[in-house]
Design an enzyme around this catalytic site. Sequence first.
Site, PDB file in Angstrom:
ATOM      1  N   SER A 686      -9.801 -40.291 -25.257  1.00 38.86           N
ATOM      2  CA  SER A 686      -9.878 -41.156 -24.077  1.00 38.86           C
ATOM      3  C   SER A 686     -10.885 -40.692 -23.035  1.00 38.86           C
ATOM      4  CB  SER A 686      -8.493 -41.287 -23.434  1.00 38.86           C
ATOM      5  OG  SER A 686      -8.044 -40.046 -22.949  1.00 38.86           O
ATOM      6  N   LYS A 729      -1.612 -42.273 -16.370  1.00 36.74           N
ATOM      7  CA  LYS A 729      -2.955 -41.930 -15.880  1.00 36.74           C
ATOM      8  C   LYS A 729      -3.222 -42.549 -14.515  1.00 36.74           C
ATOM      9  CE  LYS A 729      -4.904 -41.304 -20.498  1.00 36.74           C
ATOM     10  NZ  LYS A 729      -5.819 -41.811 -21.522  1.00 36.74           N
TER      11      LYS A 729
END
Length: 806
Positions: A686, A729
Amino acid sequence: MLTSKEKSDTKRLPMMPIRDVVIFPYMMTPFVVGRESSVRALEEAMAGDKKIFLATQHDASIDEPKPNEIYSVGTIVNIVQSLKLPDGNIKVLVEGVERAKVVSVADDEGFFRATVRTSGFKVETGPQLDALISRVTTLFEQYVKLSQNLNYETMVAAIRVDEPGKLADTVGANLQLTIEEKQELLEIFDPIDRLTRVAEMLDIEIEKLNVDRTIQGRVKRQMEKAQKEYYLNEKIKAIQKELGRGEKSEIDELKRRIEEAGMTADAQEKAMAELKRLENMPPMSAESTVSRNYLDWLLAVPWKKKSKEIRDLKFAEGVLEADHYGLEKIKERILEFLAVRRLVKNPKGSILCFVGPPGVGKTSLGMSIAKATGRKFVRMSLGGVRDEAEVRGHRRTYIGALPGQIIQMMKKAGTRNPVFMLDEVDKMSMDFRGDPSAALLEVLDPEQNFMFVDHYLDVEYDLSQVFFVATANVMHTIPAALQDRMEVIRLSGYTELEKMEIAKRFLVKKQIEATGLDSKQIDFQDDGINSLIQYYTREAGVRNLEREIGNVCRKVARQVVNAESGKDKKAPAKAVINGDKVPELLGPWKFRDLVVEKKNEIGAATGLAWTEVGGQLLTVECTLMEGKGKLTITGKLGEVMQESAQAAMSYIRSRAMSLGIPRDFYRNLDLHIHIPEGAIPKDGPSAGITLATTICSALTKIPVRGDLAMTGEITLRGKVLPIGGLKEKLMAAHRHGILEAIMPKENEKDLPDIPDAIKKTMKLHFVESMDEVLKIALEREIVALPIPGAELPVEAGKPAEETVAH
């Protein structure tokens, strides 16, 4: 000082080797002579003055020893009596005369003839010698009293001897010594030295006898106690038998309990068979204890008792709301479960798995479920468990065997339908004793757990009514087969607003009570709690927040005590905990807002990562050096992240001209990519767009925006692929004060899971390509370089699919 003078003499005598005995002077000893050479030596002595030299051989198993296999020091003896036996052997009685040392040995017509030297010592008497003789006499008296092998006459005979040499030989001959120790004593010619050595040996032997007597006394007492207990038990049994009670009534009681326990037919049959065995066993035998323990465990496990379930949805909802703030999905799932229980008469138990960072309330949720449903609650910690027998138990053949933790916890619950929490299911391991996660496959399978078999009980037990709740921090360490059996519900971290509510509703009250304060002595204000959340904790859960609230309460408690004792007269009557008061109590901030002083920088971008403790920020740095196109990647990165960096580099090279970078930049430059906090392992795809943005910024000299974070996987063609853990996140970015984020377009479907507080305060960009990322992330727009030989100039913002071939 004790002294003695020596005078020696030499003699030539027939020599006979003897076995397993050492003859001392003044000692009368009978023995049988059978060897041909020994018979000849004996006949030679009988024909002469009846004197013969006897010496012990080293190894008693040798029939015909050589001179070097016989000790060199022996004893000259007189043959007192000789008797020929019917089997051809001769029985002789000899008396020791004096010790002698072999000078030489000759073979004389089938027997040994030895030349020996005797040594006569003249001893000077004195008080020291008298003291030594007295000591040896006293010690020998003690020895005879302790020893069971010597009679009183032997002691009297020794006591009457006043010559040191004769006393030493008389005592030495009667001690329970080894052949080697007796030979050592025989080889000491000086009478005073010999008597001194005898005194030492007596000390050692008396000590041995004392220890032996102590042990014998202890054993005797234990035997007497055991005999007494046996006698009393037999007497009790006889009395009970006379009264018509006793063991039979105990067996009848066990039989009644087995019949009333509500066991399955198989379990009842096994229990009755074991009871029959127990009836035929002696009551004091070890096997009867094993059988009794087994029956006790069979009867202790709940076979038919069930908790009366509460199926009132309003009550359950009220309990869950009172105990936990937020966690709407989980509450919905629990209420759905209760609704099904209300509609279906005999539904199977559920198997849930709560996955989330530490401190978000996974374990306490299990207790709330038990409270909401009116069930008992039991918890089994699986952290560090690596033995399959912990789950399934040991077989009864092992000494000290017990059922596994599943059965033990069911006994503790006392009902068939408790809420059973399997805590830290992701932290099990395995070794040579088996894999506990494999044993859990049967426990957590609704199609199998109605006939769970524990190794100890060895009968089927129904676990289908149990509500299993597992907890874990991460999923990847749980075997796939085990994951498949559980309904996974993910718990994300809390937002700052949720933490504020949790602190106000639960944590502050709990810590005030724990420290003995009350609301009149301390008042937590919103800005004070907010200060604790922002500057003293940085976590997904609320454990550290509770700890810091506890720290504040303890410091206030100390001030209260000092004020009451008169030590602190300036202390206010009520402590008001606001934003200014917190640093006074806890010291400087532990965490600062990373964005406050952060400027736009070249070659540095902020990424978003997800770990087992929640979301985190990830700073990516890139620097250029003269070189030949080498790419260095540091920061303890995993293989996947290193490959993401390679993919990002390949994308930048393929689009170099359209990104305003010379096509051959890599010929003269080396790139170094680093992610700080090098001791912490990092992995995952990611960070792809963050790595590409950092490289592009370093090569174009265009700064990356410091108020922005990003996450997404990159392909070689510049497409942005979706990632996981979006909620965690974004919560991490929000927690650090970053209010703008870039993420993949395909993650737009996850927006409903994002808390409203984050969606309202953060600006979210959903992108499909790296071109969109660079337009948003870089401080200014990229100016493309003209491609040599191209008919049309390449424009900045060219679609990612149109890559330049090299």
